[in-house]
Design a protein around this motif. Structure first.
Motif, PDB file in Angstrom:
ATOM      1  N   PRO A 227       4.423  -4.118  -5.651  1.00 29.92           N
ATOM      2  CA  PRO A 227       3.925  -3.612  -6.683  1.00 29.92           C
ATOM      3  C   PRO A 227       2.989  -3.019  -6.677  1.00 29.92           C
ATOM      4  CG  PRO A 227       4.057  -6.183  -6.953  1.00 29.92           C
ATOM      5  CD  PRO A 227       4.036  -6.125  -5.646  1.00 29.92           C
ATOM      6  N   SER A 228       2.978  -1.314  -7.651  1.00 26.37           N
ATOM      7  CA  SER A 228       1.455  -0.559  -7.197  1.00 26.37           C
ATOM      8  C   SER A 228       0.698  -1.077  -8.762  1.00 26.37           C
ATOM      9  CB  SER A 228       2.389   0.368  -7.400  1.00 26.37           C
ATOM     10  OG  SER A 228       3.287   0.819  -9.141  1.00 26.37           O
ATOM     11  N   ASP A 229       1.069  -2.212  -9.504  1.00 25.66           N
ATOM     12  CA  ASP A 229       0.368  -1.650 -10.370  1.00 25.66           C
ATOM     13  C   ASP A 229      -0.274  -3.148 -10.812  1.00 25.66           C
ATOM     14  OD1 ASP A 229       2.711  -3.001 -10.670  1.00 25.66           O
ATOM     15  OD2 ASP A 229       2.811  -3.260 -12.926  1.00 25.66           O
ATOM     16  N   TYR A 230      -0.217  -3.934  -9.770  1.00 28.43           N
ATOM     17  CA  TYR A 230      -1.299  -5.366  -9.223  1.00 28.43           C
ATOM     18  C   TYR A 230      -0.889  -5.860  -7.915  1.00 28.43           C
ATOM     19  CZ  TYR A 230      -0.193  -6.470 -14.514  1.00 28.43           C
ATOM     20  OH  TYR A 230      -0.314  -6.696 -16.145  1.00 28.43           O
ATOM     21  N   PRO A 231      -2.044  -5.412  -7.417  1.00 28.98           N
ATOM     22  CA  PRO A 231      -2.703  -5.356  -6.137  1.00 28.98           C
ATOM     23  C   PRO A 231      -2.800  -6.898  -5.583  1.00 28.98           C
ATOM     24  CG  PRO A 231      -4.439  -4.533  -7.003  1.00 28.98           C
ATOM     25  CD  PRO A 231      -3.122  -4.737  -8.680  1.00 28.98           C
ATOM     26  N   MET A 232      -2.196  -7.921  -6.927  1.00 32.36           N
ATOM     27  CA  MET A 232      -3.055  -9.495  -6.623  1.00 32.36           C
ATOM     28  C   MET A 232      -2.392 -10.153  -6.314  1.00 32.36           C
ATOM     29  SD  MET A 232      -3.208  -8.441  -9.792  1.00 32.36           S
ATOM     30  CE  MET A 232      -4.528  -8.409 -10.628  1.00 32.36           C
ATOM     31  N   LEU A 233      -0.982  -9.515  -6.586  1.00 30.07           N
ATOM     32  CA  LEU A 233       0.660  -9.838  -6.419  1.00 30.07           C
ATOM     33  C   LEU A 233       0.423  -9.541  -5.357  1.00 30.07           C
ATOM     34  CD1 LEU A 233       2.377  -8.652  -9.802  1.00 30.07           C
ATOM     35  CD2 LEU A 233       2.169 -11.782  -8.566  1.00 30.07           C
ATOM     36  N   PRO A 234       1.179 -10.063  -4.410  1.00 30.65           N
ATOM     37  CA  PRO A 234       2.351 -10.493  -2.754  1.00 30.65           C
ATOM     38  C   PRO A 234       2.599  -9.068  -2.506  1.00 30.65           C
ATOM     39  CG  PRO A 234       3.078 -12.531  -3.522  1.00 30.65           C
ATOM     40  CD  PRO A 234       2.325 -11.735  -4.661  1.00 30.65           C
ATOM     41  N   GLN A 235       2.804  -7.994  -1.664  1.00 31.73           N
ATOM     42  CA  GLN A 235       2.618  -6.462  -1.541  1.00 31.73           C
ATOM     43  C   GLN A 235       3.817  -6.446  -0.374  1.00 31.73           C
ATOM     44  OE1 GLN A 235       1.151  -3.900  -3.033  1.00 31.73           O
ATOM     45  NE2 GLN A 235       0.848  -5.834  -4.653  1.00 31.73           N
ATOM     46  N   PHE A 236       4.988  -5.828  -0.580  1.00 31.61           N
ATOM     47  CA  PHE A 236       6.637  -5.751   0.532  1.00 31.61           C
ATOM     48  C   PHE A 236       6.834  -3.598   0.278  1.00 31.61           C
ATOM     49  CE2 PHE A 236       6.279  -9.483  -2.657  1.00 31.61           C
ATOM     50  CZ  PHE A 236       6.751  -9.790  -1.898  1.00 31.61           C
ATOM     51  N   GLU A 237       6.886  -4.324   0.835  1.00 30.03           N
ATOM     52  CA  GLU A 237       7.579  -2.958   2.362  1.00 30.03           C
ATOM     53  C   GLU A 237       9.369  -3.017   1.942  1.00 30.03           C
ATOM     54  OE1 GLU A 237       6.260   0.404   3.037  1.00 30.03           O
ATOM     55  OE2 GLU A 237       4.254  -1.357   2.484  1.00 30.03           O
ATOM     56  N   VAL A 238       9.826  -2.423   0.748  1.00 28.44           N
ATOM     57  CA  VAL A 238      11.043  -2.286   0.543  1.00 28.44           C
ATOM     58  C   VAL A 238      11.428  -1.342   0.934  1.00 28.44           C
ATOM     59  CG1 VAL A 238      10.964  -3.940  -1.531  1.00 28.44           C
ATOM     60  CG2 VAL A 238      11.197  -1.399  -1.479  1.00 28.44           C
ATOM     61  N   ALA A 239      13.138  -1.614   1.562  1.00 32.91           N
ATOM     62  CA  ALA A 239      14.281  -0.118   1.566  1.00 32.91           C
ATOM     63  C   ALA A 239      14.818   0.410   0.167  1.00 32.91           C
ATOM     64  CB  ALA A 239      15.647  -1.020   2.592  1.00 32.91           C
ATOM     65  N   ILE A 240      15.569   1.352  -0.178  1.00 31.18           N
ATOM     66  CA  ILE A 240      16.011   2.021  -0.851  1.00 31.18           C
ATOM     67  C   ILE A 240      16.791   2.065  -0.701  1.00 31.18           C
ATOM     68  CG2 ILE A 240      16.153   3.715  -2.809  1.00 31.18           C
ATOM     69  CD1 ILE A 240      13.523   1.281  -3.167  1.00 31.18           C
ATOM     70  N   ASP A 241      17.668   1.581  -0.898  1.00 30.03           N
ATOM     71  CA  ASP A 241      19.759   2.308  -1.029  1.00 30.03           C
ATOM     72  C   ASP A 241      19.741   3.746  -0.728  1.00 30.03           C
ATOM     73  OD1 ASP A 241      22.048   2.872  -0.166  1.00 30.03           O
ATOM     74  OD2 ASP A 241      22.576   1.148  -0.367  1.00 30.03           O
ATOM     75  N   GLY A 242      19.000   4.753  -0.913  1.00 30.11           N
ATOM     76  CA  GLY A 242      19.298   6.827  -1.276  1.00 30.11           C
ATOM     77  C   GLY A 242      20.820   6.783  -1.201  1.00 30.11           C
TER      78      GLY A 242
ATOM     79  N   LEU B 286       2.529 -14.229 -10.640  1.00 26.72           N
ATOM     80  CA  LEU B 286       1.563 -14.512 -10.034  1.00 26.72           C
ATOM     81  C   LEU B 286       1.351 -15.875  -9.467  1.00 26.72           C
ATOM     82  CD1 LEU B 286      -1.790 -13.519  -8.711  1.00 26.72           C
ATOM     83  CD2 LEU B 286      -2.640 -13.490 -11.141  1.00 26.72           C
ATOM     84  N   ALA B 287       1.378 -17.327 -11.039  1.00 28.18           N
ATOM     85  CA  ALA B 287       0.813 -18.479 -10.536  1.00 28.18           C
ATOM     86  C   ALA B 287       1.983 -18.814  -9.972  1.00 28.18           C
ATOM     87  CB  ALA B 287       1.336 -18.761 -12.241  1.00 28.18           C
ATOM     88  N   ILE B 288       2.993 -18.409  -9.223  1.00 23.65           N
ATOM     89  CA  ILE B 288       3.999 -19.473  -8.755  1.00 23.65           C
ATOM     90  C   ILE B 288       4.012 -18.605  -7.087  1.00 23.65           C
ATOM     91  CG2 ILE B 288       6.210 -19.141  -7.742  1.00 23.65           C
ATOM     92  CD1 ILE B 288       7.794 -18.228 -10.099  1.00 23.65           C
ATOM     93  N   ALA B 289       2.534 -17.916  -7.457  1.00 24.34           N
ATOM     94  CA  ALA B 289       2.192 -17.030  -5.509  1.00 24.34           C
ATOM     95  C   ALA B 289       1.038 -18.134  -5.519  1.00 24.34           C
ATOM     96  CB  ALA B 289       1.842 -16.307  -5.691  1.00 24.34           C
TER      97      ALA B 289
END
Lengths: 102, 275
Positions: free
Chosen positions: B79-94, B18-21
């Motif tokens: 990240p689901s638990d820190y909504p104040m952090l930048p949020q991302f959609e990510v690919a999973i290599d299923g 968060l501090a970096i962001a």
């Protein structure tokens, strides 16, 4: 053994804004409605913000500290930490002595 | 054929991310060290990053907690638990994740499968710093390192070795990197917290010791010293070292290409170039 019910309360405050709102409006009623049910002692300790005793009873500290983060039951993170330190003062003194002794 | 091209050891303190962001000067050193990992990951040119991590009671809570589990899906977010952090959609290599699961289960590891999950800060806080474009697909692997009983260091190392064999045996065209997420000494909300905060680093000497062993590549000694007693004394989050040990098991032991310790934070940043 229902300390899991306390952990679940601490979990819900992170993920359930409606539960947080209910706690702020009428904490006693919200805790009485919680499932699985809290024991009478657990409910009283939560209402008092007595995290030291709850920790001693086995509540999960990862989850318990969320009560301070969300500032519920009169807690702040600072007050939360103060109460945990007070409850575990003897152990903390012993750990410090062990570290000093190498 | 899939190829293991590198490995990373990544701390995941969400407040650092968060501090970096926010561009805070106090996070300058962490920003620089994460930058080293970003450079290492770019050099690996990985298609997929397998991340050994610890669920912080966000996915499994205390309801049904597998000792080991892998995420098999197409995508996730967080990240689901820190909504104040930048949020991302990510690919999973299923595809790769499913292959790995079949392989390591066949070897005797009870690796559960999760098919719908959000990712928490333990993966996406550091990745948001070192790979903000999220150009690498992720395979999340959860090891139950916080809730007792935790698996042994030897078992986690053996799991990592099975992952290494599964990756090597895969016919998928992949450049694969592995990562271990977490700290070596850290306490969250518990009796070993510092005098100044609700968190603490109870065993900074242990964090330094772990980093020394990483630097020389003595993984066997690290596994031997990472006893349940040592982990307990180092704080209630110190079991996260097991995520690093699983990562280390996936390739033949060798000195880290890069390692830097933040003793006061109880963790380190590390990279291994394997390709």
């Amino acid at each position: 053994m229902s300390i899991f019910a306390v952990d679940k309360v601490c979990r819900r405050v992170v993920i359930d804004p409606g539960f947080v709102a209910a706690l702020r409006e009428d904490a006693d009623a919200a805790l009485r409605a919680a499932r699985p049910p809290l024991s009478e002692r657990e409910r009283v300790l939560l209402l008092a913000g007595d995290v030291g005793t709850l920790g001693r009873m086995g509540a999960n500290f990862f989850l318990l500290h969320q009560l301070g983060r969300l500032e519920l039951f009169g807690l702040t993170l600072s007050l939360y930490a103060q109460r945990i330190r007070a409850e575990y003062a003897a152990e903390r003194a012993q750990w410090a002595a062990e570290q000093e002794g190498g | 054929m899939a190829e293991l091209v590198g490995a990373l050891g990544i701390p995941h303190n969400p407040f650092t991310a968060l501090a970096i962001a926010r561009g805070e000067q106090a996070a300058a050193e962490s920003r620089r060290l994460y930058g080293e990992l970003a450079s290492a990951l770019q050099q690996m040119r990985a298609d997929t990053l397998v991340v050994f991590t610890t669920d912080h009671y966000n996915l499994f809570f205390e309801l049904s907690v597998p000792i080991f589990a892998i995420g098999v899906a197409a995508a996730s977010s967080g990240p689901s638990d820190y909504p104040m952090l930048p949020q991302f959609e990510v690919a999973i290599d299923g595809e790769l994740a499913a292959e790995i699961q079949c392989s390591v289960v066949a070897e005797g590891f009870d690796l559960g499968r999760s098919q719908e999950f959000a990712l928490d800060h333990t993966i996406l806080a550091p990745l948001g710093v070192i790979a903000p474009q999220m150009e690498v697909a992720i395979v999340p692997v959860w090891i139950s390192t916080s809730m007792r009983p935790v698996p042994s260091a030897a078992r986690c190392h053996a799991l990592g070795a099975a992952f290494g064999r599964a990756i090597a045996a895969s016919a998928l065209e992949r450049r694969v990197a592995v990562a271990g997420s977490g700290a070596f000494s850290f306490e969250v909300g518990g009796p070993r917290m510092s005098e100044e905060s609700h968190v603490g680093v109870p065993a900074p000497d242990w964090a330094t010791r772990v980093s020394e062993l990483l630097a020389v590549g003595d993984v066997a000694q690290l596994v031997a010293e990472a006893t349940p007693e040592q982990l307990a004394a180092a704080g209630n989050a110190s079991g996260e070292l097991l995520n690093w040990i699983a990562m280390l098991g996936s390739f033949e032991a060798r000195p880290a290409s890069f390692v830097a310790t933040q003793r006061a934070e109880g963790h380190a940043y590390a990279a291994w170039q394997l390709g």
